[in-house]
Enzyme design. Structure first.
Site, short mmCIF file in Angstrom:
data_model
loop_
_atom_site.label_atom_id
_atom_site.label_comp_id
_atom_site.label_asym_id
_atom_site.label_seq_id
_atom_site.Cartn_x
_atom_site.Cartn_y
_atom_site.Cartn_z
CB SER A 74 -0.96 0.16 1.19
OG SER A 74 -1.88 1.12 0.82
CG ASP A 86 2.52 26.15 -2.96
OD1 ASP A 86 1.83 24.72 -3.23
OD2 ASP A 86 3.15 26.75 -2.42
CG HIS A 93 -5.82 -2.67 -0.09
ND1 HIS A 93 -4.79 -1.78 -1.48
CD2 HIS A 93 -4.59 -2.17 1.48
CE1 HIS A 93 -3.92 -1.13 -0.44
NE2 HIS A 93 -3.69 -0.59 0.55
#
Length: 420
Positions: free
Chosen positions: A142, A346, A399
């Site tokens: 994952s 950012d 998953h």
């Protein structure tokens, strides 16, 4: 510092290493990372190749030997395994409301060093500490797969081979793109769930309506809201938790119409981020490859009105992080301002497409066809950008296939060795 111990089936050695908080400033503050070396009994002195395991998350500690990690026994036949508690988790220097700076700006500045790029650089220091100049194998599950692709971008010289399960990240999707695809997968998971347990639709609607007017309290003291109840859908992509949700809903109500203590206790364990606050704090940041998130999951949710708590039919949410988590979860409430700063940050790039296109490291990846957490099409798009990758697309597993069945890692090994 290392300490060894034995338990049935495993010989374990604990390793601690001090690493820079900011790898760009090696002389600055340091943190400690912890990793557990695991080897099969009788092979303690064997010259085995190292296999570094990178856990999913972000913000989850590595599995403990003897727990639900079916792949580990299979791996120990061929490897000396290293289970890394990624920075901020488990026995590594913790990052949570109890340890982070009280000042939100300082806490956010600290947490900017807790993404895959820092985890990979920690791993490289561990590799040199434990294996010297020898490259090692990496198995990423994952988010651990996201880290493995970052590893290929930053330090491919440290890798002899890479295995990825349910964790090929997108190299092109923005956070908004990611969550639009995610909400479609969550809707599909809801369809599968309510088709399996059709009687649960009425129970879930009843719980949500009840919570609109009733003051039901979780063991931590906070009120349980309908929207927080919806977050139980996080487990719908997991083969075991998918069915556990049904058993939880079976015992939701007392005869007098109140929610039972059994239900409230289990809901609290499922929806609280007390044990993994980093998951909530940096989850969206881990999807930012040279951009900011600006609470992408919350913004794109407006495009999917079917997830409103009183919508018909009722739908659970999935792997999405929302600002109101930091208003309703006591483990997150003190970190709300910090979370807002991280959402507005950012973030630098995590992946280098040119280096990935030039890699010679063998990569083998399992892609789960109906994976609720990682989009199949985006994963396959990334696979086309990594030369020589061998990809196994399967609908047999959810998953958590790697931890559920040793055959998953066995299949990846066979692919890697050219046996299939």
């Amino acid at each position: 510092m290392s300490i060894s111990f034995r338990r049935p089936g495993f010989v374990c050695t604990d390793h601690f290493l001090d690493v820079p908080l900011d790898h760009a400033d090696p002389a600055g503050p340091s943190i400690r990372v912890y990793a557990r070396e695991v080897v099969a009994p009788g092979k303690e002195d064997a010259d085995l190749p190292w296999l570094l395991y990178l856990q999913g998350g972000p913000g989850n500690r590595a599995p403990r030997p003897g727990g639900p990690a079916a792949w580990l026994g299979r791996a120990l036949r061929d490897y000396r395994v290293l289970l890394l508690d990624q920075r901020g988790t488990g026995r590594s220097t913790p990052a949570n409301r109890q340890t982070l700076p009280a000042d939100p700006a300082r806490a956010a500045a600290y947490l900017r060093h807790f993404r895959a790029d820092s985890i990979v650089r920690d791993a490289e220091l561990l590799r040199r500490h434990l294996a010297g100049d020898r490259p090692w194998s990496v198995l990423g599950q994952s988010f651990g797969g996201f880290c493995a692709v970052t590893y290929l971008s930053i330090a491919p010289e440290g890798l002899s081979e890479v295995f990825i399960t349910g964790g090929l990240p997108s190299l092109t999707a923005t956070p908004d793109d990611w969550y639009r695809a995610s909400y479609r997968r969550i809707l599909a998971a809801n369809e599968r769930y309510f088709a399996r347990y059709p009687g649960d639709q009425a129970i879930a609607r009843r719980v949500a309506a009840h919570l609109d007017g009733a003051d039901e309290r979780l063991p931590g003291g906070e009120r349980l809201t309908a929207r927080r109840f919806q977050t139980l859908g996080l487990g719908l992509g997991h083969s075991v938790r998918f069915h556990d949700l049904h058993y939880l809903l079976e015992e939701a109500f007392l005869p007098d119409g109140r929610l039972s203590d059994t239900f409230l206790r289990e809901v609290d364990a499922a929806v609280s981020f007390a044990a993994q606050p980093l998951y909530a704090l940096v989850h969206e940041a881990c999807l930012c490859d040279g951009t900011r998130s600006d609470w992408a999951a919350e913004r794109t949710l407006a495009e999917f009105p079917g997830f409103a708590p009183r919508a018909e039919p009722f739908r659970f949410l999935g792997e999405t992080i929302h600002p109101w988590f930091f208003e309703e979860d006591p483990a997150l409430v003190p970190l709300r301002a910090c979370a807002d700063l991280l959402a507005a940050h950012d973030w630098p790039a995590l992946y280098d497409a040119d280096r990935l296109a030039a890699t010679t490291v063998p990569v083998t990846a399992a892609v789960y066809h109906d994976d609720m957490y990682v989009d199949r099409d985006l994963s396959l798009e990334t696979a086309r950008m990594i030369p020589g990758i061998r990809t196994w697309v399967t609908s047999e597993y959810a998953h958590n296939g790697l931890s559920a069945d040793a055959k998953v890692f066995d299949h990846l090994l066979a692919l890697r060795r050219g046996d299939i």
